[in-house]
Design a protein around this motif. Structure first.
Motif, short mmCIF file in Angstrom:
data_model
loop_
_atom_site.label_atom_id
_atom_site.label_comp_id
_atom_site.label_asym_id
_atom_site.label_seq_id
_atom_site.Cartn_x
_atom_site.Cartn_y
_atom_site.Cartn_z
N PRO A 37 0.80 -1.23 0.00
CA PRO A 37 0.00 0.00 0.00
C PRO A 37 0.83 1.28 0.00
CG PRO A 37 -0.97 -1.58 1.50
CD PRO A 37 0.36 -2.16 1.04
N LYS A 38 2.01 1.25 0.63
CA LYS A 38 2.81 2.49 0.65
C LYS A 38 3.26 2.87 -0.76
CE LYS A 38 7.12 0.31 1.93
NZ LYS A 38 7.93 -0.05 3.05
N TYR A 39 3.54 1.87 -1.62
CA TYR A 39 3.93 2.18 -2.99
C TYR A 39 2.74 2.70 -3.80
CZ TYR A 39 8.15 -0.32 -1.69
OH TYR A 39 9.28 -0.73 -1.05
N GLY A 40 1.57 2.15 -3.52
CA GLY A 40 0.35 2.70 -4.12
C GLY A 40 0.12 4.13 -3.67
N GLY A 41 0.45 4.39 -2.40
CA GLY A 41 0.33 5.75 -1.87
C GLY A 41 1.27 6.71 -2.57
N ILE A 42 2.46 6.24 -2.89
CA ILE A 42 3.41 7.09 -3.62
C ILE A 42 2.81 7.48 -4.97
CG2 ILE A 42 5.64 7.13 -4.81
CD1 ILE A 42 6.70 5.34 -2.49
N LEU A 43 2.27 6.50 -5.68
CA LEU A 43 1.68 6.79 -6.99
C LEU A 43 0.44 7.68 -6.85
CD1 LEU A 43 1.69 6.45 -10.04
CD2 LEU A 43 0.42 4.32 -9.74
N ALA A 46 1.63 11.13 -6.04
CA ALA A 46 2.55 11.73 -7.01
C ALA A 46 1.80 12.77 -7.85
CB ALA A 46 3.13 10.65 -7.93
N PRO A 47 2.51 13.76 -8.29
CA PRO A 47 1.85 14.80 -9.08
C PRO A 47 1.58 14.39 -10.54
CG PRO A 47 4.15 15.34 -8.77
CD PRO A 47 3.89 14.10 -7.97
N ILE A 48 1.38 13.09 -10.75
CA ILE A 48 1.14 12.60 -12.11
C ILE A 48 -0.15 13.18 -12.68
CG2 ILE A 48 0.68 10.54 -13.50
CD1 ILE A 48 2.40 9.00 -11.44
N THR A 49 -1.24 13.04 -11.93
CA THR A 49 -2.52 13.54 -12.41
C THR A 49 -2.47 15.06 -12.60
OG1 THR A 49 -3.60 11.77 -11.19
CG2 THR A 49 -5.00 13.55 -11.97
N THR A 50 -1.86 15.74 -11.67
CA THR A 50 -1.73 17.19 -11.77
C THR A 50 -0.91 17.57 -13.00
OG1 THR A 50 -1.73 17.24 -9.36
CG2 THR A 50 -1.10 19.25 -10.47
N ILE A 52 -0.50 15.84 -15.73
CA ILE A 52 -1.30 15.57 -16.94
C ILE A 52 -2.33 16.67 -17.14
CG2 ILE A 52 -2.97 13.97 -17.95
CD1 ILE A 52 -1.34 11.72 -16.55
N ALA A 53 -2.96 17.10 -16.06
CA ALA A 53 -3.92 18.21 -16.16
C ALA A 53 -3.24 19.48 -16.66
CB ALA A 53 -4.59 18.46 -14.81
N PHE A 54 -2.04 19.74 -16.15
CA PHE A 54 -1.29 20.92 -16.61
C PHE A 54 -0.94 20.79 -18.09
CE2 PHE A 54 0.61 21.47 -12.09
CZ PHE A 54 -0.57 22.03 -11.63
N LEU A 55 -0.54 19.60 -18.49
CA LEU A 55 -0.17 19.36 -19.88
C LEU A 55 -1.37 19.60 -20.82
CD1 LEU A 55 2.08 18.21 -21.80
CD2 LEU A 55 0.99 15.98 -21.45
N PHE A 56 -2.51 18.98 -20.50
CA PHE A 56 -3.69 19.17 -21.34
C PHE A 56 -4.15 20.63 -21.33
CE2 PHE A 56 -4.52 14.47 -20.74
CZ PHE A 56 -4.34 14.14 -22.07
N THR A 70 -1.78 26.25 -11.85
CA THR A 70 -0.71 25.81 -10.95
C THR A 70 -0.82 26.51 -9.60
OG1 THR A 70 0.72 25.45 -12.85
CG2 THR A 70 1.79 25.59 -10.70
N LEU A 71 -1.06 27.80 -9.62
CA LEU A 71 -1.20 28.55 -8.37
C LEU A 71 -2.42 28.08 -7.58
CD1 LEU A 71 -0.12 30.80 -6.57
CD2 LEU A 71 -1.57 32.40 -7.85
N GLY A 72 -3.54 27.91 -8.27
CA GLY A 72 -4.74 27.40 -7.61
C GLY A 72 -4.52 26.01 -7.03
N SER A 73 -3.81 25.18 -7.77
CA SER A 73 -3.52 23.83 -7.29
C SER A 73 -2.67 23.86 -6.04
CB SER A 73 -2.79 23.03 -8.38
OG SER A 73 -3.61 22.87 -9.50
N PHE A 74 -1.73 24.79 -5.99
CA PHE A 74 -0.89 24.93 -4.80
C PHE A 74 -1.74 25.25 -3.57
CE2 PHE A 74 1.35 27.78 -1.89
CZ PHE A 74 2.37 26.93 -1.46
N TYR A 75 -2.58 26.26 -3.68
CA TYR A 75 -3.39 26.65 -2.53
C TYR A 75 -4.38 25.56 -2.13
CZ TYR A 75 -1.57 31.39 -2.84
OH TYR A 75 -0.74 32.49 -2.83
N PHE A 76 -5.01 24.94 -3.12
CA PHE A 76 -6.04 23.95 -2.81
C PHE A 76 -5.46 22.58 -2.49
CE2 PHE A 76 -8.66 27.13 -5.12
CZ PHE A 76 -9.42 27.49 -4.03
#
Length: 120
Positions: A37-43, A46-50, A52-56, A70-76
């Motif tokens: 579970p800790k490795y699942g937690g890492i994934l 991880a900022p992978i989804t973020t 990808i959202a930034f990329l799109f 990016t700024l909104g994501s930081f605060y939220f």
């Protein structure tokens, strides 16, 4: 057949976005089931989804909009951290569904607080 101004490529692009997110969710659950579970937690954390959202967003709306996102994501991200901590604590005392409901309530309150502090 009629068109509303949306091309087949737009639909394919949307499907690609859904599939990308789906692969991440499946990856997390497979890692949790077959590894640790800790490795699942890492994934999951991880900022992978973020990323990808930034990329799109960059492709669709440009770098300036991505910068604001990016700024909104930081605060939220702060209420999201509180959500995770709340869920962890609640799962010791209540069922999963009650814990999720409570953690989302805490998250929503955090979102409102951050919005009022930062954006007003």
């Amino acid at each position: 057949m009629y068109s509303h101004g949306t091309s087949t490529m737009d639909y394919l692009y949307t499907i690609i976005k859904f599939l990308t997110a789906g692969f991440i969710i499946v990856g997390v659950t497979l890692i949790v089931q077959h590894m640790d579970p800790k490795y699942g937690g890492i994934l999951a954390a991880a900022p992978i989804t973020t990323t990808i959202a930034f990329l799109f967003t960059t492709f669709e709306s440009g770098q300036d909009v991505t910068r604001e996102l990016t700024l909104g994501s930081f605060y939220f991200a702060i209420p999201t951290l509180v959500f995770i901590l709340s869920l962890y604590i609640l799962l010791e005392h209540v069922s999963f569904f009650m814990g999720i409901a409570g953690a989302y309530l805490v998250w929503l309150i955090g979102i409102v607080i951050i919005h009022r502090i930062v954006f007003t």
